[in-house]
Design a protein around this motif. Structure first.
Motif, PDB file in Angstrom:
ATOM      1  N   PRO A 276       0.822  -1.206   0.000  1.00 27.09           N
ATOM      2  CA  PRO A 276       0.000   0.000   0.000  1.00 27.09           C
ATOM      3  C   PRO A 276       0.860   1.262   0.000  1.00 27.09           C
ATOM      4  CG  PRO A 276      -0.079  -1.074   2.143  1.00 27.09           C
ATOM      5  CD  PRO A 276       0.702  -1.967   1.237  1.00 27.09           C
ATOM      6  N   CYS A 277       0.306   2.326  -0.552  1.00 27.97           N
ATOM      7  CA  CYS A 277       0.943   3.646  -0.541  1.00 27.97           C
ATOM      8  C   CYS A 277       0.093   4.567   0.325  1.00 27.97           C
ATOM      9  CB  CYS A 277       1.032   4.217  -1.949  1.00 27.97           C
ATOM     10  SG  CYS A 277       2.111   3.317  -3.057  1.00 27.97           S
ATOM     11  N   TYR A 278       0.762   5.417   1.083  1.00 21.71           N
ATOM     12  CA  TYR A 278       0.081   6.335   1.986  1.00 21.71           C
ATOM     13  C   TYR A 278       0.563   7.761   1.730  1.00 21.71           C
ATOM     14  CZ  TYR A 278      -1.287   2.186   4.587  1.00 21.71           C
ATOM     15  OH  TYR A 278      -1.813   0.972   4.947  1.00 21.71           O
ATOM     16  N   LEU A 279      -0.293   8.716   2.056  1.00 21.44           N
ATOM     17  CA  LEU A 279       0.027  10.135   1.926  1.00 21.44           C
ATOM     18  C   LEU A 279      -0.093  10.786   3.296  1.00 21.44           C
ATOM     19  CD1 LEU A 279       0.516  12.729   0.274  1.00 21.44           C
ATOM     20  CD2 LEU A 279      -1.964  12.832  -0.093  1.00 21.44           C
ATOM     21  N   SER A 280       0.928  11.537   3.667  1.00 20.48           N
ATOM     22  CA  SER A 280       0.902  12.292   4.916  1.00 20.48           C
ATOM     23  C   SER A 280       0.736  13.765   4.572  1.00 20.48           C
ATOM     24  CB  SER A 280       2.208  12.077   5.696  1.00 20.48           C
ATOM     25  OG  SER A 280       2.207  12.892   6.857  1.00 20.48           O
ATOM     26  N   THR A 281      -0.465  14.278   4.786  1.00 20.06           N
ATOM     27  CA  THR A 281      -0.730  15.699   4.560  1.00 20.06           C
ATOM     28  C   THR A 281      -1.957  16.101   5.366  1.00 20.06           C
ATOM     29  OG1 THR A 281      -1.126  17.451   2.921  1.00 20.06           O
ATOM     30  CG2 THR A 281      -2.180  15.338   2.518  1.00 20.06           C
ATOM     31  N   ASP A 282      -1.990  17.335   5.763  1.00 17.75           N
ATOM     32  CA  ASP A 282      -3.186  17.848   6.433  1.00 17.75           C
ATOM     33  C   ASP A 282      -3.979  18.747   5.484  1.00 17.75           C
ATOM     34  OD1 ASP A 282      -1.431  19.950   6.346  1.00 17.75           O
ATOM     35  OD2 ASP A 282      -1.525  20.433   8.476  1.00 17.75           O
ATOM     36  N   ASP A 283      -3.591  18.739   4.193  1.00 18.42           N
ATOM     37  CA  ASP A 283      -4.246  19.561   3.188  1.00 18.42           C
ATOM     38  C   ASP A 283      -4.990  18.676   2.185  1.00 18.42           C
ATOM     39  OD1 ASP A 283      -5.078  21.383   1.311  1.00 18.42           O
ATOM     40  OD2 ASP A 283      -3.059  21.951   0.655  1.00 18.42           O
ATOM     41  N   PRO A 284      -6.313  18.559   2.332  1.00 15.47           N
ATOM     42  CA  PRO A 284      -7.075  17.733   1.394  1.00 15.47           C
ATOM     43  C   PRO A 284      -7.116  18.317  -0.020  1.00 15.47           C
ATOM     44  CG  PRO A 284      -8.566  18.885   2.870  1.00 15.47           C
ATOM     45  CD  PRO A 284      -7.162  19.178   3.338  1.00 15.47           C
ATOM     46  N   ARG A 285      -6.597  19.514  -0.207  1.00 13.06           N
ATOM     47  CA  ARG A 285      -6.554  20.157  -1.528  1.00 13.06           C
ATOM     48  C   ARG A 285      -5.141  20.131  -2.120  1.00 13.06           C
ATOM     49  NH1 ARG A 285     -11.010  19.978  -3.609  1.00 13.06           N
ATOM     50  NH2 ARG A 285     -10.392  21.573  -5.074  1.00 13.06           N
ATOM     51  N   SER A 286      -4.241  19.369  -1.516  1.00 17.06           N
ATOM     52  CA  SER A 286      -2.886  19.277  -2.061  1.00 17.06           C
ATOM     53  C   SER A 286      -2.930  18.600  -3.424  1.00 17.06           C
ATOM     54  CB  SER A 286      -1.971  18.497  -1.115  1.00 17.06           C
ATOM     55  OG  SER A 286      -2.279  17.111  -1.149  1.00 17.06           O
ATOM     56  N   ARG A 287      -1.893  18.798  -4.200  1.00 11.03           N
ATOM     57  CA  ARG A 287      -1.839  18.234  -5.552  1.00 11.03           C
ATOM     58  C   ARG A 287      -2.012  16.713  -5.531  1.00 11.03           C
ATOM     59  NH1 ARG A 287       2.972  19.947  -9.270  1.00 11.03           N
ATOM     60  NH2 ARG A 287       1.488  21.452 -10.044  1.00 11.03           N
TER      61      ARG A 287
END
Length: 99
Positions: A23-34
């Motif tokens: 699996p791949c995961y994304l760490s961001t607190d911005d749901p509008r990130s690219r």
């Protein structure tokens, strides 16, 4: 829910895997990130594709004249679509606010 070890940010399960199937995961607190927007687009495309696969599979599965190759191919496509839909559901469920 899996969290980032650095700051505790919830990790988003992405709708793709590594070449090895991890699996791949994304760490961001911005749901509008690219990358978040790219994942949103791919999820929408995968859900549309799953809907199409299901609509095409139904007639084949009810047709007594469908051959073994057609049915096997249909089963493989349905399994792939279900895998995508379950990954999306897991990802979206993990992003629901905790009550």
């Amino acid at each position: 829910m899996i969290r980032d070890g650095r700051d505790g940010t919830p990790l988003r399960l992405l709708p793709w895997t590594t070449p090895e199937g991890a699996p791949c995961y994304l760490s961001t607190d911005d749901p509008r990130s690219r990358l978040s927007l790219l994942a949103d687009e791919l999820e929408a495309d995968l859900l549309d594709s799953a809907e199409f696969v299901l609509s095409e599979a139904r007639p084949l599965l009810t047709n007594e004249a469908s051959g073994e190759r057609e049915l096997r191919f249909t089963g493989v496509q349905l399994a792939a679509a279900l895998t995508d839909v379950l990954r999306i559901a897991t990802s979206r469920g993990a992003r629901l606010p905790e009550n």
